[in-house]
Design a protein around this motif. Structure first.
Motif, PDB file in Angstrom:
ATOM      1  N   VAL A 101       0.863  -1.182   0.000  1.00 12.00           N
ATOM      2  CA  VAL A 101       0.000   0.000   0.000  1.00 12.00           C
ATOM      3  C   VAL A 101       0.902   1.236   0.000  1.00 12.00           C
ATOM      4  O   VAL A 101       1.835   1.342   0.802  1.00 12.00           O
ATOM      5  CB  VAL A 101      -0.932   0.010   1.233  1.00 12.00           C
ATOM      6  CG1 VAL A 101      -1.735   1.304   1.298  1.00 12.00           C
ATOM      7  CG2 VAL A 101      -1.874  -1.195   1.192  1.00 12.00           C
ATOM      8  N   ILE A 123       0.131   9.705  -7.259  1.00 15.86           N
ATOM      9  CA  ILE A 123      -1.221   9.166  -7.159  1.00 15.86           C
ATOM     10  C   ILE A 123      -1.642   9.266  -5.685  1.00 15.86           C
ATOM     11  O   ILE A 123      -0.889   9.787  -4.864  1.00 15.86           O
ATOM     12  CB  ILE A 123      -1.302   7.714  -7.698  1.00 15.86           C
ATOM     13  CG1 ILE A 123      -0.374   6.780  -6.926  1.00 15.86           C
ATOM     14  CG2 ILE A 123      -0.989   7.667  -9.176  1.00 15.86           C
ATOM     15  CD1 ILE A 123      -0.593   5.314  -7.254  1.00 15.86           C
ATOM     16  N   HIS A 124      -2.835   8.742  -5.341  1.00 15.54           N
ATOM     17  CA  HIS A 124      -3.348   8.954  -3.983  1.00 15.54           C
ATOM     18  C   HIS A 124      -2.718   8.041  -2.943  1.00 15.54           C
ATOM     19  O   HIS A 124      -2.361   6.894  -3.239  1.00 15.54           O
ATOM     20  CB  HIS A 124      -4.862   8.725  -3.972  1.00 15.54           C
ATOM     21  CG  HIS A 124      -5.624   9.897  -4.495  1.00 15.54           C
ATOM     22  ND1 HIS A 124      -5.881  10.074  -5.827  1.00 15.54           N
ATOM     23  CD2 HIS A 124      -6.162  10.962  -3.857  1.00 15.54           C
ATOM     24  CE1 HIS A 124      -6.551  11.196  -5.994  1.00 15.54           C
ATOM     25  NE2 HIS A 124      -6.737  11.755  -4.817  1.00 15.54           N
ATOM     26  N   ASN A 126      -2.673   5.526   0.152  1.00 10.22           N
ATOM     27  CA  ASN A 126      -3.450   4.307   0.454  1.00 10.22           C
ATOM     28  C   ASN A 126      -3.849   3.500  -0.773  1.00 10.22           C
ATOM     29  O   ASN A 126      -4.681   2.597  -0.666  1.00 10.22           O
ATOM     30  CB  ASN A 126      -4.704   4.631   1.285  1.00 10.22           C
ATOM     31  CG  ASN A 126      -4.334   5.011   2.703  1.00 10.22           C
ATOM     32  OD1 ASN A 126      -3.375   4.477   3.253  1.00 10.22           O
ATOM     33  ND2 ASN A 126      -5.067   5.937   3.292  1.00 10.22           N
ATOM     34  N   THR A 127      -3.270   3.816  -1.930  1.00 14.20           N
ATOM     35  CA  THR A 127      -3.567   3.005  -3.118  1.00 14.20           C
ATOM     36  C   THR A 127      -2.816   1.668  -3.012  1.00 14.20           C
ATOM     37  O   THR A 127      -1.600   1.665  -2.810  1.00 14.20           O
ATOM     38  CB  THR A 127      -3.129   3.734  -4.404  1.00 14.20           C
ATOM     39  OG1 THR A 127      -3.777   5.001  -4.449  1.00 14.20           O
ATOM     40  CG2 THR A 127      -3.496   2.939  -5.649  1.00 14.20           C
ATOM     41  N   LEU A 129      -0.886  -1.341  -4.520  1.00  9.95           N
ATOM     42  CA  LEU A 129      -0.118  -1.407  -5.772  1.00  9.95           C
ATOM     43  C   LEU A 129       0.648  -2.707  -5.900  1.00  9.95           C
ATOM     44  O   LEU A 129       1.003  -3.326  -4.894  1.00  9.95           O
ATOM     45  CB  LEU A 129       0.908  -0.253  -5.806  1.00  9.95           C
ATOM     46  CG  LEU A 129       0.359   1.162  -5.883  1.00  9.95           C
ATOM     47  CD1 LEU A 129       1.491   2.164  -5.709  1.00  9.95           C
ATOM     48  CD2 LEU A 129      -0.359   1.413  -7.196  1.00  9.95           C
ATOM     49  N   PHE A 331     -10.343   0.331 -10.894  1.00  9.31           N
ATOM     50  CA  PHE A 331      -9.910   0.387  -9.503  1.00  9.31           C
ATOM     51  C   PHE A 331      -8.554  -0.308  -9.350  1.00  9.31           C
ATOM     52  O   PHE A 331      -8.350  -1.358  -9.950  1.00  9.31           O
ATOM     53  CB  PHE A 331     -10.951  -0.310  -8.611  1.00  9.31           C
ATOM     54  CG  PHE A 331     -10.589  -0.275  -7.157  1.00  9.31           C
ATOM     55  CD1 PHE A 331     -10.918   0.827  -6.383  1.00  9.31           C
ATOM     56  CD2 PHE A 331      -9.886  -1.320  -6.567  1.00  9.31           C
ATOM     57  CE1 PHE A 331     -10.570   0.878  -5.039  1.00  9.31           C
ATOM     58  CE2 PHE A 331      -9.530  -1.267  -5.223  1.00  9.31           C
ATOM     59  CZ  PHE A 331      -9.870  -0.173  -4.462  1.00  9.31           C
ATOM     60  N   PRO A 332      -7.591   0.166  -8.593  1.00  8.20           N
ATOM     61  CA  PRO A 332      -7.698   1.295  -7.663  1.00  8.20           C
ATOM     62  C   PRO A 332      -7.431   2.662  -8.282  1.00  8.20           C
ATOM     63  O   PRO A 332      -7.351   3.653  -7.561  1.00  8.20           O
ATOM     64  CB  PRO A 332      -6.617   0.958  -6.635  1.00  8.20           C
ATOM     65  CG  PRO A 332      -5.563   0.253  -7.417  1.00  8.20           C
ATOM     66  CD  PRO A 332      -6.287  -0.519  -8.479  1.00  8.20           C
ATOM     67  N   HIS A 333      -7.293   2.706  -9.629  1.00 10.05           N
ATOM     68  CA  HIS A 333      -6.944   3.987 -10.239  1.00 10.05           C
ATOM     69  C   HIS A 333      -8.208   4.732 -10.670  1.00 10.05           C
ATOM     70  O   HIS A 333      -8.469   4.926 -11.868  1.00 10.05           O
ATOM     71  CB  HIS A 333      -5.974   3.747 -11.394  1.00 10.05           C
ATOM     72  CG  HIS A 333      -4.741   3.027 -10.922  1.00 10.05           C
ATOM     73  ND1 HIS A 333      -3.878   3.577  -9.997  1.00 10.05           N
ATOM     74  CD2 HIS A 333      -4.268   1.793 -11.188  1.00 10.05           C
ATOM     75  CE1 HIS A 333      -2.904   2.710  -9.734  1.00 10.05           C
ATOM     76  NE2 HIS A 333      -3.133   1.629 -10.452  1.00 10.05           N
ATOM     77  N   LYS A 338     -10.807   7.638  -2.605  1.00  8.21           N
ATOM     78  CA  LYS A 338      -9.705   8.614  -2.583  1.00  8.21           C
ATOM     79  C   LYS A 338     -10.136   9.897  -1.885  1.00  8.21           C
ATOM     80  O   LYS A 338     -11.268  10.277  -1.955  1.00  8.21           O
ATOM     81  CB  LYS A 338      -9.234   8.961  -3.996  1.00  8.21           C
ATOM     82  CG  LYS A 338      -8.980   7.768  -4.887  1.00  8.21           C
ATOM     83  CD  LYS A 338      -7.888   6.862  -4.333  1.00  8.21           C
ATOM     84  CE  LYS A 338      -7.540   5.699  -5.233  1.00  8.21           C
ATOM     85  NZ  LYS A 338      -8.638   4.831  -5.616  1.00  8.21           N
TER      86      LYS A 338
END
Ligand SMILES: Nc1nc2c(c(=O)[nH]1)N[C@H]1C(S)=C(S)[C@@H](COP(=O)(O)OP(=O)(O)OC[C@H]3O[C@@H](n4cnc5c(N)ncnc54)[C@H](O)[C@@H]3O)O[C@H]1N2
Ligand code: MOO
Length: 338
Positions: A101, A123-124, A126-127, A129, A331-333, A338
């Motif tokens: 994360v 990017i945000h 807590n994404t 990856l 998701f998660p993009h 977010k």
């Protein structure tokens, strides 16, 4: 740094990458920083509209954009982040170097971007990856920057701006409730969903127990799971308002500490989170069996990095807490969570 006419540039060294853009076809580097300009290059430079170029003259107290980008990169990237090997057009990109994360210190990022003449985009936070995914980029705005500006950033930002928290491999007890599932009237559809989501992040369902809507049996199953030292307990079904929906009461009465019953996420309003010591107990509403993405997709990655979530963490999901259920899910993009 000195500006000279392109026709006088043969034998000079380019001070920065020169970019060519052909709409709809190409955007990239025509010449690399440090390139020794040859006679045949003059026409190419003219063809993209260059009449003058810069020749590098090092002045005390100034940094070239590439050197400044390296300083910013070192300032920003913490554990589990890889910077691009090559600096293109003065920019360094960041990538995840493990599955986990992403964490961004938003305040520090804001501080850096408020200094001026430098930028960092990410990017945000807590994404979740996978290793290799892109996280962000940084550069300074002018071709040369006063070193004092970079020193200012280095003074203001003492901890890393971004880092990865790697996933831990966890063993989960799945408690599936529902009279109709227990009796076999309906075939359980929750196990494959939970299994797939856990396995995607390197964790497993170690055992599943299917129970009727009876509070005492659910409490007993939770307590047995705790005795077996499972890392995580997920309860499904019976999470809303029907008289047979006893799962929330069972989790609450099993002891431990309730963080929330209810979340500002759609789908996922009826989600419950509690902890027995450090062991999370999740009450997952049945929407998670049906919808592609729900509150479980927001919370699970953070549970799997051992983050202890608070009521405030859950409340913060409200802004961005609506899944648009897009035809093609990215998701998660996307904006969800977010
Ligand atoms: N009047 C209200 N109705 C509903 C509310 C509400 O607040 N007021 N909440 C809604 C929300 S939000 C959700 S989500 C759903 C369902 O929540 P539950 O977790 O209580 O789900 P159940 O009632 O137990 O089951 C719903 C549905 O799914 C089938 N099911 C459940 N578990 C399984 C399983 N393991 N395998 C296959 N199928 C399963 C079950 O048979 C039901 O058909 O409630 C909304 N309604
Ligand atoms: O808990 Mo329900 O989840 O909003 O669809």
């Amino acid at each position: 740094m000195k500006m000279i006419k392109v026709e006088d540039a043969i034998g000079s060294i380019l001070t920065h990458d020169v970019t060519q853009i052909i709409p709809g076809q190409f955007k990239g580097r025509l010449f690399k920083k440090g390139h020794l300009i040859q006679e045949e290059d003059i026409e190419k430079l003219r063809a993209i509209g260059k009449e003058h170029i810069y020749v590098w003259e090092v002045k005390e107290g100034q940094l070239h954009e590439n050197d400044a980008a390296i300083r910013l990169s070192n300032l920003a990237k913490g554990d589990g982040i890889r910077a691009s090997d090559e600096i293109k057009e003065g920019k360094i990109d960041f990538f995840a170097d493990c599955d986990g994360v992403l964490k961004i210190d938003k305040e520090k990022l804001m501080t850096l971007n408020s200094i001026g003449e430098m930028m960092m985009a990410t990017i945000h936070t807590n994404t979740p990856l996978k290793k290799g995914e892109k996280i962000g980029g940084t550069r300074v705005i002018p071709l040369v920057i006063d070193e004092e500006k970079i020193k200012e950033a280095e003074t203001l930002i003492t901890d890393k701006i971004m880092w990865m928290e790697p996933f831990k491999a966890k063993k989960c007890l799945l408690i599936t409730t529902g009279n109709e599932v227990y009796k076999g009237t309906i075939k359980d559809a929750f196990l494959p969903v939970i299994k797939k989501k856990l396995e995607y992040y390197g964790s497993t369902v170690s055992r599943q127990v299917i129970l009727p809507d009876q509070k005492e049996l659910i409490i007993e199953a939770i307590q047995q799971g705790l005795q077996e030292n499972v890392d995580l307990i997920i309860c499904t079904g019976g999470m809303s308002v029907d008289p047979d929906d006893v799962t929330p009461s069972a989790i609450k009465e099993s002891g431990g500490r309730l963080v929330t019953y209810g979340s500002p996420v759609l789908p996922g309003a009826m989600f419950l989170l509690a902890y027995h010591g450090k062991t999370p107990v999740l009450g997952v509403p049945s929407c998670a069996m049906y919808s592609k993405r729900t509150v479980l997709d927001l919370v699970l990655p953070r549970i799997l990095i051992d983050e202890e979530l608070t009521a405030e963490d859950i409340a913060a999901y409200g802004h961005g807490g609506l899944c648009l259920d897009c035809g093609v899910c990215t998701f998660p993009h996307c904006s969800f969570g977010k």
